[in-house]
Write a protein that holds these residues in place. Sequence first.
Motif, short mmCIF file in Angstrom:
data_model
loop_
_atom_site.label_atom_id
_atom_site.label_comp_id
_atom_site.label_asym_id
_atom_site.label_seq_id
_atom_site.Cartn_x
_atom_site.Cartn_y
_atom_site.Cartn_z
N TYR A 84 0.83 -1.21 0.00
CA TYR A 84 0.00 0.00 0.00
C TYR A 84 0.86 1.25 0.00
CZ TYR A 84 -4.36 -2.42 0.22
OH TYR A 84 -5.43 -3.19 -0.12
N GLU A 85 1.96 1.17 0.74
CA GLU A 85 2.89 2.30 0.78
C GLU A 85 3.43 2.56 -0.63
OE1 GLU A 85 5.92 1.50 3.62
OE2 GLU A 85 6.43 3.62 3.85
N HIS A 86 3.76 1.48 -1.31
CA HIS A 86 4.28 1.55 -2.67
C HIS A 86 3.22 2.12 -3.62
CE1 HIS A 86 6.83 0.59 -5.96
NE2 HIS A 86 6.04 -0.32 -6.47
N ALA A 87 1.99 1.65 -3.46
CA ALA A 87 0.90 2.15 -4.31
C ALA A 87 0.68 3.64 -4.07
CB ALA A 87 -0.38 1.36 -4.01
N LEU A 88 0.77 4.07 -2.82
CA LEU A 88 0.62 5.50 -2.50
C LEU A 88 1.73 6.32 -3.15
CD1 LEU A 88 -0.49 5.30 1.23
CD2 LEU A 88 -1.65 6.65 -0.52
N ALA A 89 2.95 5.78 -3.10
CA ALA A 89 4.08 6.49 -3.71
C ALA A 89 3.87 6.62 -5.22
CB ALA A 89 5.38 5.75 -3.41
N ARG A 90 3.35 5.56 -5.84
CA ARG A 90 3.11 5.59 -7.28
C ARG A 90 1.97 6.55 -7.61
NH1 ARG A 90 2.52 1.14 -10.77
NH2 ARG A 90 4.23 1.90 -12.01
N LEU A 91 1.02 6.67 -6.70
CA LEU A 91 -0.07 7.61 -6.91
C LEU A 91 0.48 9.04 -6.95
CD1 LEU A 91 -3.23 7.75 -7.08
CD2 LEU A 91 -3.21 8.19 -4.64
N GLU A 92 1.40 9.32 -6.04
CA GLU A 92 2.02 10.65 -6.01
C GLU A 92 2.83 10.91 -7.28
OE1 GLU A 92 0.91 12.69 -3.81
OE2 GLU A 92 -0.10 11.01 -2.83
N GLU A 93 3.46 9.86 -7.77
CA GLU A 93 4.26 9.98 -8.99
C GLU A 93 3.41 10.12 -10.23
OE1 GLU A 93 7.65 6.75 -7.78
OE2 GLU A 93 6.53 6.45 -9.65
N GLY A 94 2.14 9.68 -10.10
CA GLY A 94 1.27 9.68 -11.27
C GLY A 94 1.34 8.39 -12.07
N THR A 95 1.98 7.36 -11.51
CA THR A 95 2.08 6.10 -12.25
C THR A 95 1.14 5.04 -11.68
OG1 THR A 95 3.97 5.50 -10.85
CG2 THR A 95 4.47 6.39 -13.02
N TYR A 96 0.38 5.42 -10.65
CA TYR A 96 -0.57 4.47 -10.08
C TYR A 96 -1.60 4.06 -11.13
CZ TYR A 96 -4.27 2.49 -7.20
OH TYR A 96 -5.22 1.65 -6.69
N GLY A 97 -1.89 2.75 -11.16
CA GLY A 97 -2.88 2.26 -12.12
C GLY A 97 -2.25 1.80 -13.42
N PHE A 98 -0.93 1.99 -13.53
CA PHE A 98 -0.21 1.51 -14.71
C PHE A 98 0.72 0.38 -14.27
CE2 PHE A 98 -1.69 5.63 -15.92
CZ PHE A 98 -2.10 5.44 -17.24
N CYS A 99 0.79 -0.63 -15.11
CA CYS A 99 1.59 -1.81 -14.77
C CYS A 99 3.07 -1.47 -14.71
CB CYS A 99 1.33 -2.90 -15.80
SG CYS A 99 2.35 -4.35 -15.52
N GLU A 100 3.73 -1.96 -13.65
CA GLU A 100 5.18 -1.74 -13.51
C GLU A 100 5.97 -2.57 -14.50
OE1 GLU A 100 5.76 -2.64 -9.29
OE2 GLU A 100 6.42 -0.58 -9.08
N GLY A 101 5.33 -3.62 -15.00
CA GLY A 101 6.01 -4.51 -15.94
C GLY A 101 5.92 -3.99 -17.36
N CYS A 102 4.69 -3.87 -17.87
CA CYS A 102 4.51 -3.56 -19.29
C CYS A 102 3.95 -2.15 -19.51
CB CYS A 102 3.58 -4.60 -19.92
SG CYS A 102 1.94 -4.61 -19.21
N THR A 103 3.76 -1.39 -18.42
CA THR A 103 3.26 -0.01 -18.43
C THR A 103 1.85 0.16 -18.99
OG1 THR A 103 4.19 0.71 -20.57
CG2 THR A 103 5.65 0.89 -18.64
N SER A 104 1.14 -0.93 -19.30
CA SER A 104 -0.25 -0.72 -19.73
C SER A 104 -1.14 -0.44 -18.52
CB SER A 104 -0.81 -1.90 -20.51
OG SER A 104 0.02 -3.00 -20.46
N PRO A 105 -2.27 0.21 -18.77
CA PRO A 105 -3.17 0.51 -17.65
C PRO A 105 -3.68 -0.79 -17.02
CG PRO A 105 -3.87 1.64 -19.66
CD PRO A 105 -2.79 0.70 -20.05
N ILE A 106 -3.71 -0.83 -15.70
CA ILE A 106 -4.27 -1.98 -14.99
C ILE A 106 -5.80 -1.84 -15.02
CG2 ILE A 106 -4.38 -3.17 -12.75
CD1 ILE A 106 -1.58 -1.92 -12.17
N PRO A 107 -6.51 -2.91 -15.38
CA PRO A 107 -7.97 -2.80 -15.44
C PRO A 107 -8.57 -2.30 -14.12
CG PRO A 107 -7.24 -4.91 -16.32
CD PRO A 107 -6.04 -4.24 -15.74
N VAL A 108 -9.53 -1.39 -14.25
CA VAL A 108 -10.15 -0.78 -13.08
C VAL A 108 -10.74 -1.85 -12.14
CG1 VAL A 108 -11.99 0.79 -12.33
CG2 VAL A 108 -10.65 1.32 -14.36
N GLU A 109 -11.29 -2.92 -12.73
CA GLU A 109 -11.89 -3.98 -11.92
C GLU A 109 -10.83 -4.62 -11.01
OE1 GLU A 109 -12.08 -4.86 -15.73
OE2 GLU A 109 -12.99 -2.89 -15.40
N ARG A 110 -9.62 -4.76 -11.54
CA ARG A 110 -8.54 -5.35 -10.75
C ARG A 110 -8.16 -4.41 -9.60
NH1 ARG A 110 -4.33 -8.53 -9.88
NH2 ARG A 110 -2.22 -7.75 -9.90
#
Length: 132
Positions: A84-110
């Motif tokens: 969760y800490e990591h997800a919060l950090a990514r949210l601040e960076e603006g990368t939250y919701g995007f895959c760290e592997g392939c950079t595609s958007p993570i489905p909202v349902e997930r």
Amino acid sequence: MLVHDTVGTGRTEAEVGQIRQSLQARYDELTAEYEQAVLQSQVLRLVEVGDTAGDDQADSGTKTAERDTAQSLLRTILDRRAQYEHALARLEEGTYGFCEGCTSPIPVERLEIFPSATTCVSCKQTRERRAA
Ligand SMILES: [Zn+2]
């Protein structure tokens, strides 16, 4: 006329605020759970110290198992909290919701089911295969 920023994350400030709040709430919950689990494991240790005389093998085996369970619970909570800490950090960076592997958007349902997810399902499976 204020136009929402559709470049980048495509999220509005309000949406980001909402996500931040729910991630933070879950983070705080896990912190409380962790503190609770620490207290419990301390109680377990105190019981053990006061109660070791006259134990037979089976008793001390059970206690070791209990202590191991308590410790793996602590680890699990810390791991989840770190996510969760990591997800919060990514949210601040603006990368939250995007895959760290392939950079595609993570489905909202997930994200609804796993708000702390930082990879899409297929990248997660690839990582798990590699870790195994
Ligand atoms: Zn991916």
